[in-house]
Design an enzyme around this catalytic site. Sequence first.
Site, short mmCIF file in Angstrom:
data_model
loop_
_atom_site.label_atom_id
_atom_site.label_comp_id
_atom_site.label_asym_id
_atom_site.label_seq_id
_atom_site.Cartn_x
_atom_site.Cartn_y
_atom_site.Cartn_z
CD GLU A 3 -0.79 -5.66 5.95
OE1 GLU A 3 -0.52 -6.17 4.84
OE2 GLU A 3 -1.21 -4.49 6.07
CB CYS A 55 -0.99 -0.07 1.16
SG CYS A 55 -2.44 0.93 0.84
CG HIS A 87 -3.34 -3.42 3.57
ND1 HIS A 87 -2.47 -2.76 4.41
CD2 HIS A 87 -3.94 -2.45 2.86
CE1 HIS A 87 -2.55 -1.47 4.22
NE2 HIS A 87 -3.44 -1.24 3.27
N1 GLN Z 1 -3.73 6.34 0.76
C1 GLN Z 1 -2.49 6.14 1.46
C2 GLN Z 1 -1.38 6.98 0.83
O1 GLN Z 1 -1.50 7.32 -0.31
C3 GLN Z 1 -2.08 4.68 1.44
C4 GLN Z 1 -3.15 3.87 2.13
C5 GLN Z 1 -2.62 2.68 2.88
O2 GLN Z 1 -1.44 2.45 3.01
N2 GLN Z 1 -3.56 1.92 3.45
O3 GLN Z 1 -0.43 7.31 1.48
#
Ligand code: GLN
Length: 197
Positions: free
Chosen positions: A180, A84, A178
């Site tokens: 995890e 992410c 994710h």
């Molecule tokens: N939207 C977040 C970002 O751009 C990332 C979201 C996440 O890691 N769950 O930093």
Amino acid sequence: MRVAIVGVQGDVEEHVLATKRALKNLKIDGEVVATRRKGVVSKSDAVILPGGESTTISKLIFSDGIADEILQLAEEGKPVMGTCAGLILLSKYGDEQVEKTDTKLLGLLDAKVKRNAFGRQRESFQVPLEVKHVGKFEAVFIRAPAIVEVSKDVEVLATLENFIVAARQKNVLGLAFHPELTNDARIHEFFLKIGES
Ligand code: GLN
């Protein structure tokens, strides 16, 4: 084997547990250390950059020298995974949000990422995804970024709609979702072995 989880903010504890589960499944003797300070990543055999807020994580890793340690580990061929926000940080190019916020990226994955790619209506969702080398995987997306462009050095591992949501460049693995947050440790297992292939 020692695995460092960069615990600056975000879903750190979940990554610790998932990594421990993966080590156990693979019968690898190892320890998992969450860290916010310089000096741990450099003594590790693999590193994970969790999700969270990419701008905040970027500031912390670049001001504290953790960024250099991650770059060094990657250079040595050791497994490096970003999930992410971690995917954003691994990438070489960001979108206008990344530029506007002056977010420094590590540039380990020759890819361009878009923050919050799935829009506001779909802040978080779960979908079964076909992930190359792993198989079907229940993927949890939370305000997820996505990859919109990759160079030929990057292997695409999974796509969703028109986006790339998992990719790998040698020992560097980036995921928009994710892994995890489910009990399934197969992606962490794949990650721990990624330096070997
Ligand atoms: N939207 C977040 C970002 O751009 C990332 C979201 C996440 O890691 N769950 O930093």
